[in-house]
Design a protein around this motif. Structure first.
Motif, PDB file in Angstrom:
ATOM      1  N   MET A   1       0.716  -1.280  -0.189  1.00 35.05           N
ATOM      2  CA  MET A   1       0.143   0.154  -0.120  1.00 35.05           C
ATOM      3  C   MET A   1       0.747   1.179   0.211  1.00 35.05           C
ATOM      4  SD  MET A   1      -2.710   1.284   2.883  1.00 35.05           S
ATOM      5  CE  MET A   1      -4.270   0.143   2.261  1.00 35.05           C
ATOM      6  N   ILE A   2       0.592   2.175  -0.742  1.00 33.82           N
ATOM      7  CA  ILE A   2       1.369   3.396  -0.709  1.00 33.82           C
ATOM      8  C   ILE A   2       0.545   4.507   0.281  1.00 33.82           C
ATOM      9  CG2 ILE A   2       1.704   5.422  -2.335  1.00 33.82           C
ATOM     10  CD1 ILE A   2       1.926   3.668  -4.749  1.00 33.82           C
ATOM     11  N   LYS A   3       1.880   4.783   0.950  1.00 32.05           N
ATOM     12  CA  LYS A   3       1.462   5.792   1.984  1.00 32.05           C
ATOM     13  C   LYS A   3       2.100   7.353   1.544  1.00 32.05           C
ATOM     14  CE  LYS A   3      -0.414   3.139   5.162  1.00 32.05           C
ATOM     15  NZ  LYS A   3      -1.779   3.596   5.635  1.00 32.05           N
ATOM     16  N   THR A   4       1.624   8.142   2.114  1.00 35.40           N
ATOM     17  CA  THR A   4       1.924   9.607   1.868  1.00 35.40           C
ATOM     18  C   THR A   4       2.260  10.378   2.955  1.00 35.40           C
ATOM     19  OG1 THR A   4       1.819  11.446   0.526  1.00 35.40           O
ATOM     20  CG2 THR A   4      -0.227  10.307   1.419  1.00 35.40           C
ATOM     21  N   ARG A   5       3.278  11.474   2.920  1.00 32.84           N
ATOM     22  CA  ARG A   5       3.368  12.397   3.883  1.00 32.84           C
ATOM     23  C   ARG A   5       2.912  13.759   3.375  1.00 32.84           C
ATOM     24  NH1 ARG A   5       8.254   9.393   4.110  1.00 32.84           N
ATOM     25  NH2 ARG A   5       8.536   8.299   6.102  1.00 32.84           N
ATOM     26  N   ILE A   6       1.915  14.044   2.440  1.00 32.10           N
ATOM     27  CA  ILE A   6       1.656  15.017   1.815  1.00 32.10           C
ATOM     28  C   ILE A   6       1.017  16.132   2.950  1.00 32.10           C
ATOM     29  CG2 ILE A   6       0.079  16.374   0.152  1.00 32.10           C
ATOM     30  CD1 ILE A   6       0.215  13.799  -1.560  1.00 32.10           C
ATOM     31  N   ARG A   7       0.206  15.365   3.807  1.00 28.07           N
ATOM     32  CA  ARG A   7      -0.600  16.391   4.797  1.00 28.07           C
ATOM     33  C   ARG A   7       0.662  16.973   5.844  1.00 28.07           C
ATOM     34  NH1 ARG A   7      -4.449  13.041   7.475  1.00 28.07           N
ATOM     35  NH2 ARG A   7      -5.826  13.590   5.931  1.00 28.07           N
ATOM     36  N   ASN A  33      -8.014  12.646  -1.097  1.00 27.99           N
ATOM     37  CA  ASN A  33      -7.840  11.258  -1.356  1.00 27.99           C
ATOM     38  C   ASN A  33      -6.630  10.574  -1.255  1.00 27.99           C
ATOM     39  OD1 ASN A  33     -10.816  10.978  -1.629  1.00 27.99           O
ATOM     40  ND2 ASN A  33     -10.644  11.325  -3.882  1.00 27.99           N
ATOM     41  N   LEU A  34      -5.433  11.595  -2.081  1.00 26.91           N
ATOM     42  CA  LEU A  34      -4.191  10.972  -1.576  1.00 26.91           C
ATOM     43  C   LEU A  34      -3.904  10.876  -0.376  1.00 26.91           C
ATOM     44  CD1 LEU A  34      -2.479  13.070  -4.473  1.00 26.91           C
ATOM     45  CD2 LEU A  34      -2.319  10.490  -4.264  1.00 26.91           C
ATOM     46  N   GLU A  35      -4.154  12.015   0.362  1.00 26.45           N
ATOM     47  CA  GLU A  35      -3.878  12.022   2.087  1.00 26.45           C
ATOM     48  C   GLU A  35      -4.511  10.828   2.804  1.00 26.45           C
ATOM     49  OE1 GLU A  35      -2.989  16.714   2.154  1.00 26.45           O
ATOM     50  OE2 GLU A  35      -4.760  16.012   3.413  1.00 26.45           O
ATOM     51  N   LYS A  36      -5.805  10.441   2.295  1.00 26.73           N
ATOM     52  CA  LYS A  36      -6.259   9.473   2.972  1.00 26.73           C
ATOM     53  C   LYS A  36      -6.140   8.256   2.712  1.00 26.73           C
ATOM     54  CE  LYS A  36     -10.273  12.514   3.943  1.00 26.73           C
ATOM     55  NZ  LYS A  36     -11.633  12.768   3.630  1.00 26.73           N
ATOM     56  N   GLY A  37      -5.275   7.857   1.403  1.00 25.64           N
ATOM     57  CA  GLY A  37      -4.877   6.609   1.049  1.00 25.64           C
ATOM     58  C   GLY A  37      -5.862   6.104   0.251  1.00 25.64           C
ATOM     59  N   ARG A  38      -6.912   6.746  -0.557  1.00 25.38           N
ATOM     60  CA  ARG A  38      -7.829   6.399  -1.283  1.00 25.38           C
ATOM     61  C   ARG A  38      -7.429   6.248  -2.643  1.00 25.38           C
ATOM     62  NH1 ARG A  38     -12.729   9.792   1.383  1.00 25.38           N
ATOM     63  NH2 ARG A  38     -12.790   8.784   3.428  1.00 25.38           N
ATOM     64  N   TYR A  39      -6.250   6.836  -3.203  1.00 24.09           N
ATOM     65  CA  TYR A  39      -6.022   7.226  -4.563  1.00 24.09           C
ATOM     66  C   TYR A  39      -4.311   6.939  -4.577  1.00 24.09           C
ATOM     67  CZ  TYR A  39      -5.347   9.823  -8.867  1.00 24.09           C
ATOM     68  OH  TYR A  39      -5.115  10.212  -9.780  1.00 24.09           O
ATOM     69  N   ASN A  40      -3.988   6.386  -5.636  1.00 20.15           N
ATOM     70  CA  ASN A  40      -2.597   6.203  -5.740  1.00 20.15           C
ATOM     71  C   ASN A  40      -2.054   7.218  -6.996  1.00 20.15           C
ATOM     72  OD1 ASN A  40      -1.990   4.339  -3.749  1.00 20.15           O
ATOM     73  ND2 ASN A  40      -2.469   2.510  -5.210  1.00 20.15           N
ATOM     74  N   PRO A  41      -1.237   8.017  -6.738  1.00 24.80           N
ATOM     75  CA  PRO A  41      -1.012   9.094  -7.892  1.00 24.80           C
ATOM     76  C   PRO A  41      -0.430   8.477  -9.255  1.00 24.80           C
ATOM     77  CG  PRO A  41       0.508   9.120  -6.111  1.00 24.80           C
ATOM     78  CD  PRO A  41      -0.288   8.399  -5.826  1.00 24.80           C
ATOM     79  N   SER A  42      -0.469   9.169 -10.271  1.00 26.25           N
ATOM     80  CA  SER A  42       0.386   8.823 -11.385  1.00 26.25           C
ATOM     81  C   SER A  42       1.756   9.329 -10.936  1.00 26.25           C
ATOM     82  CB  SER A  42      -0.085   9.276 -12.782  1.00 26.25           C
ATOM     83  OG  SER A  42       0.203  10.733 -12.494  1.00 26.25           O
TER      84      SER A  42
END
Length: 72
Positions: A1-7, A33-42
């Motif tokens: 699963m891809i996680k993000t530090r955008i927030r 949606n990226l921040e919540k992990g609902r969407y994987n970015p291109s």
């Protein structure tokens, strides 16, 4: 699963979702949606977001292995 530090980075730069979305050419909902992990970015979107914050892509996005051992 891809996680993000955008927030985390948005908070560091005092940036709203709307501002980041405008700078990378997407809707605010996409950032949420990226921040919540609902969407994987291109790859292109991930690169654009990393450019906004001046960091490598892997600083913002990382893979977290899912626990498949069945242990709770």
């Amino acid at each position: 699963m891809i996680k993000t530090r955008i927030r985390e980075y948005r908070a560091k730069y005092n940036m709203k979702q709307e501002e980041l979305a405008a700078r990378v050419g997407v809707r605010r909902e996409t950032i949420g949606n990226l921040e919540k992990g609902r969407y994987n970015p291109s790859l292109v979107l991930a690169w654009k977001i990393a450019q906004v914050f001046g960091v490598p892509i892997e600083e913002l996005f990382f893979i977290q292995e899912e626990d498949t051992s069945g242990a709770d």
